[in-house]
Write a protein that holds these residues in place. Sequence first.
Motif, PDB file in Angstrom:
ATOM      1  N   THR A 231       1.341  -1.257   0.164  1.00  0.00           N
ATOM      2  CA  THR A 231       0.138   0.503  -0.081  1.00  0.00           C
ATOM      3  C   THR A 231       1.026   1.645  -0.481  1.00  0.00           C
ATOM      4  OG1 THR A 231       0.222  -0.249   2.505  1.00  0.00           O
ATOM      5  CG2 THR A 231      -1.721  -1.175   1.190  1.00  0.00           C
ATOM      6  N   PHE A 232       0.898   2.611  -0.404  1.00  0.00           N
ATOM      7  CA  PHE A 232       1.075   4.046  -0.306  1.00  0.00           C
ATOM      8  C   PHE A 232       1.525   3.852   1.198  1.00  0.00           C
ATOM      9  CE2 PHE A 232       0.955   8.221   0.573  1.00  0.00           C
ATOM     10  CZ  PHE A 232       2.277   8.554  -0.227  1.00  0.00           C
ATOM     11  N   ILE A 233       1.091   3.256   2.409  1.00  0.00           N
ATOM     12  CA  ILE A 233       1.523   4.086   3.493  1.00  0.00           C
ATOM     13  C   ILE A 233       3.112   3.304   3.509  1.00  0.00           C
ATOM     14  CG2 ILE A 233       0.602   3.541   5.665  1.00  0.00           C
ATOM     15  CD1 ILE A 233      -1.528   4.622   5.185  1.00  0.00           C
ATOM     16  N   ALA A 234       2.830   1.389   3.654  1.00  0.00           N
ATOM     17  CA  ALA A 234       3.479   0.786   3.689  1.00  0.00           C
ATOM     18  C   ALA A 234       4.623   1.655   3.053  1.00  0.00           C
ATOM     19  CB  ALA A 234       3.379  -1.001   3.588  1.00  0.00           C
ATOM     20  N   GLY A 235       4.665   1.205   1.483  1.00  0.00           N
ATOM     21  CA  GLY A 235       5.793   1.402   1.174  1.00  0.00           C
ATOM     22  C   GLY A 235       6.285   3.220   0.949  1.00  0.00           C
ATOM     23  N   ILE A 236       5.807   4.090   1.637  1.00  0.00           N
ATOM     24  CA  ILE A 236       6.430   5.125   1.708  1.00  0.00           C
ATOM     25  C   ILE A 236       7.460   5.354   2.451  1.00  0.00           C
ATOM     26  CG2 ILE A 236       5.062   6.165   2.358  1.00  0.00           C
ATOM     27  CD1 ILE A 236       6.492   7.751   0.019  1.00  0.00           C
ATOM     28  N   THR A 237       6.966   4.468   3.732  1.00  0.00           N
ATOM     29  CA  THR A 237       7.632   4.325   4.775  1.00  0.00           C
ATOM     30  C   THR A 237       8.870   3.450   5.181  1.00  0.00           C
ATOM     31  OG1 THR A 237       4.500   4.714   6.525  1.00  0.00           O
ATOM     32  CG2 THR A 237       7.471   3.506   7.647  1.00  0.00           C
ATOM     33  N   ALA A 238       8.503   2.798   4.310  1.00  0.00           N
ATOM     34  CA  ALA A 238       9.710   1.764   3.947  1.00  0.00           C
ATOM     35  C   ALA A 238      10.729   2.517   3.233  1.00  0.00           C
ATOM     36  CB  ALA A 238       9.399   0.105   3.268  1.00  0.00           C
ATOM     37  N   SER A 239      10.593   2.592   1.912  1.00  0.00           N
ATOM     38  CA  SER A 239      11.196   3.706   1.766  1.00  0.00           C
ATOM     39  C   SER A 239      12.093   4.612   2.196  1.00  0.00           C
ATOM     40  CB  SER A 239      10.544   4.114   0.738  1.00  0.00           C
ATOM     41  OG  SER A 239      11.370   5.172  -0.339  1.00  0.00           O
ATOM     42  N   ALA A 240      10.943   5.501   3.252  1.00  0.00           N
ATOM     43  CA  ALA A 240      12.078   6.290   4.122  1.00  0.00           C
ATOM     44  C   ALA A 240      13.162   5.993   5.355  1.00  0.00           C
ATOM     45  CB  ALA A 240      10.462   7.019   5.096  1.00  0.00           C
ATOM     46  N   THR A 241      12.788   4.653   5.410  1.00  0.00           N
ATOM     47  CA  THR A 241      13.544   3.965   6.315  1.00  0.00           C
ATOM     48  C   THR A 241      14.363   3.356   5.755  1.00  0.00           C
ATOM     49  OG1 THR A 241      11.582   3.201   7.942  1.00  0.00           O
ATOM     50  CG2 THR A 241      13.872   1.979   7.616  1.00  0.00           C
ATOM     51  N   ILE A 242      14.666   3.009   4.877  1.00  0.00           N
ATOM     52  CA  ILE A 242      16.004   2.847   3.239  1.00  0.00           C
ATOM     53  C   ILE A 242      16.865   4.295   3.277  1.00  0.00           C
ATOM     54  CG2 ILE A 242      16.804   1.888   1.354  1.00  0.00           C
ATOM     55  CD1 ILE A 242      14.737  -0.233   1.723  1.00  0.00           C
ATOM     56  N   PHE A 243      16.177   4.857   3.221  1.00  0.00           N
ATOM     57  CA  PHE A 243      16.393   6.370   2.327  1.00  0.00           C
ATOM     58  C   PHE A 243      17.590   6.849   3.271  1.00  0.00           C
ATOM     59  CE2 PHE A 243      15.609  10.928   3.085  1.00  0.00           C
ATOM     60  CZ  PHE A 243      16.082  12.048   2.653  1.00  0.00           C
ATOM     61  N   VAL A 244      16.289   6.943   5.163  1.00  0.00           N
ATOM     62  CA  VAL A 244      17.214   8.419   6.362  1.00  0.00           C
ATOM     63  C   VAL A 244      18.409   6.567   6.933  1.00  0.00           C
ATOM     64  CG1 VAL A 244      16.170   6.144   8.130  1.00  0.00           C
ATOM     65  CG2 VAL A 244      16.790   8.437   8.215  1.00  0.00           C
ATOM     66  N   SER A 245      18.393   5.602   6.188  1.00  0.00           N
ATOM     67  CA  SER A 245      20.333   4.661   6.509  1.00  0.00           C
ATOM     68  C   SER A 245      21.261   5.096   5.367  1.00  0.00           C
ATOM     69  CB  SER A 245      19.819   3.356   5.933  1.00  0.00           C
ATOM     70  OG  SER A 245      19.988   3.140   4.633  1.00  0.00           O
ATOM     71  N   SER A 246      20.690   5.906   5.067  1.00  0.00           N
ATOM     72  CA  SER A 246      22.127   6.706   4.610  1.00  0.00           C
ATOM     73  C   SER A 246      22.222   7.865   3.970  1.00  0.00           C
ATOM     74  CB  SER A 246      22.465   6.266   3.491  1.00  0.00           C
ATOM     75  OG  SER A 246      21.921   5.948   2.198  1.00  0.00           O
ATOM     76  N   ALA A 247      21.077   8.743   5.098  1.00  0.00           N
ATOM     77  CA  ALA A 247      21.476  10.304   4.871  1.00  0.00           C
ATOM     78  C   ALA A 247      21.251  11.425   5.666  1.00  0.00           C
ATOM     79  CB  ALA A 247      19.877  10.264   4.852  1.00  0.00           C
ATOM     80  N   GLY A 248      22.059  10.613   6.087  1.00  0.00           N
ATOM     81  CA  GLY A 248      22.537  11.945   8.055  1.00  0.00           C
ATOM     82  C   GLY A 248      24.275  12.414   7.151  1.00  0.00           C
ATOM     83  N   THR A 249      24.122  12.848   6.362  1.00  0.00           N
ATOM     84  CA  THR A 249      25.555  13.287   5.433  1.00  0.00           C
ATOM     85  C   THR A 249      25.288  14.294   6.383  1.00  0.00           C
ATOM     86  OG1 THR A 249      23.753  14.045   3.228  1.00  0.00           O
ATOM     87  CG2 THR A 249      25.076  11.727   3.877  1.00  0.00           C
TER      88      THR A 249
END
Length: 475
Positions: A240-258
Amino acid sequence: MSLRAASIKNTSSDDEKAHPESGRGVVEPYYPDVEDPLEENEVFKKTHDGVDFRTVGWPRASVIFLKVIFATGVLSIPTAMYSLGAVGGALSVIGWGALNTYTAMVQGNFRNAHPGCHSIADMAAVLGGTVLRELVGALFLIAYILCAGSGILGVSIGLNALSTHAACTVWWSLIATVVIAATASVRKFHQIGWLTWAGFTSIFIAVFIVVVAVTTLDRPAAAPQTGDYELGYYVIAHPTFIAGITASATIFVSSAGTSAFLPVISEMRNPRDYNKALFVCMAIVNAAYLSFSLIVYKWCGQWVASPSLGSAGPTIKKVSYGIGLIGLIVSACLYLHVAAKYLFVRILRNSPHLQKNTAVHWITWLSCTCGLASISFILAEAIPIFNYLLALTGSICFAPLAIALPGFLWLYDHGSYRKGHLGQKLIYYAHCFLPLLGLFLCVGGTYGTVQLIINAYADKEIGSAFSCADNSGST
């Protein structure tokens, strides 16, 4: 220069050059007689008097960068894979990793072109003045306070797992906060360099043990041990959109602390070596994320634990948390240190107390570390699910900081591309897309994560705030 002097100079390690009076054989002057014009606007000056913060070489910087972003991502990505499937998850890891590497390079290049900038907030001030600086500075603080909170939560989970929930979880979180605040109170990145080596090694070994262990099990440790069960492994998933966008945000933040890399540049001996450290760090991080997460997801499916160190059963969980606890502590220490250093510099900048061992210097510094640690503790207890806390951080804070703002920074320094040749125009308008992507992830990711948190509270997946309940699944 004599042959002996040249030999000494060429064989010295970049990360071990010392003060010229320390007698370590470095012939090249640590403080050049001729002032480098680019040094004039640096926040921290190379100095014999007071505290010299400019002592970090690029190899040590690369390890600091590694430890800043490695631990939380590798513990959360396997869970996100379940929502996106193996192909979608792998593409997300590769895509977000490449984008975060590029935007980190943009930030570093902008910072070195404007060396008066200590943090992402200073860079925002170049773009939009005081108002934008205050807004971005607030986002930066919130981001790393939340990251420190996720670190406190991770340490409390580890202590619960090791002790089989021998004490109230709030007490474990409080102990974690005290330890993290104490280690983060070391003033210079160079001085906590050995901690970053130990932290990265410990969490890497811990995760590697889990990755190997899950491949030896007949079925996932969290799955029913008798009868039929659904693994939940999908090559291509349809979230679903909610599950997909949350999972995508989780993966994004894994290397976003630049944005946490930028204050480190101000403590590097040569800030122009930043890109070397960046590329080494991101190559290792993204390779590890992709390989580790795909293996854990392939063998655990929907039964992967959050954090993933608990995915191979109670015995391996104790072993992995025992080894990885140092890494979890160091990650939270670095998040807290970055946030505190921003606030510290903001308060004492252009003051003689910034690089002097005065009472004002120490009171300000310790107030920053202890005060922000207290806020992180409260947030960790209020949102006690690891993945949701990370996804919320990525959506609210890192989408603007790591995607939208770097797009504006590039456009600011390369405005001439808009009227250049066709290739330059294409590059210019491609960067115009970054702020739009950041806005989409910020709004969509925040909506999806908040909705999942609401659902988790309604389904009793999350206990009450400041709950003593076991958060490690050990009891």
